[in-house]
Design a protein around this motif. Sequence first.
Motif, short mmCIF file in Angstrom:
data_model
loop_
_atom_site.label_atom_id
_atom_site.label_comp_id
_atom_site.label_asym_id
_atom_site.label_seq_id
_atom_site.Cartn_x
_atom_site.Cartn_y
_atom_site.Cartn_z
N GLU A 17 0.82 -1.21 0.00
CA GLU A 17 0.00 0.00 0.00
C GLU A 17 0.85 1.26 0.00
OE1 GLU A 17 -3.22 -0.07 2.82
OE2 GLU A 17 -3.66 -2.17 2.39
N TYR A 18 1.81 1.30 -0.91
CA TYR A 18 2.68 2.46 -1.03
C TYR A 18 1.90 3.75 -1.25
CZ TYR A 18 1.96 3.32 -5.97
OH TYR A 18 1.39 3.66 -7.16
N ASP A 19 0.71 3.61 -1.81
CA ASP A 19 -0.07 4.78 -2.21
C ASP A 19 -1.02 5.29 -1.12
OD1 ASP A 19 -1.57 2.48 -2.35
OD2 ASP A 19 -2.48 2.94 -4.27
N ALA A 20 -1.03 4.68 0.05
CA ALA A 20 -1.91 5.13 1.13
C ALA A 20 -1.73 6.61 1.46
CB ALA A 20 -1.73 4.26 2.37
N PRO A 21 -0.49 7.13 1.49
CA PRO A 21 -0.35 8.57 1.77
C PRO A 21 -1.01 9.46 0.73
CG PRO A 21 1.74 7.45 2.05
CD PRO A 21 0.80 6.46 1.42
#
Length: 154
Positions: A17-21
């Motif tokens: 989930e690298y894109d959570a930020p």
Amino acid sequence: MIKLESYAKQIVFLLDEYDAPFINIKEGNLQVVRDFLTVLKGLDKKIHLEFVTGVSAYCFKDLISGPNNLRDLTLDPSYATVADYKEEDLLKEQSFYKQKINCLASKKSLPTNVLVEHMRFMYNGYIFSTDPNALSVYNPWSTLNFLNTGEFGN
């Protein structure tokens, strides 16, 4: 700071989930993740494999200018079943999954094939390929939740 000097062998780096930020839309998060992945790129002699997951290809494409060693496998047919369950895996005789399915069918007083049909309807259908003949796979999270609880849900 990332220090890998003490590792004699190469490591496998997994980032889920690298894109959570980005999904949380906080100012500056794109730059933080880009900088982090760029640092990892510089450690490529110590990293055997990087595996980065997320749900947003848009964010991934924005990161390419820094860590340009990443490859988007989202619709690559070679990896279409790498992160999910194929039905044949779930129904393989003597497998943990098949045993759980048989047990749940028995508890629900259903024939196994009826339970599998309902599982197929609820959890199968993910296709990660542009190939029209690609194999569909089961959602791993929902399938495991069902096998653990015996309750169908989204």
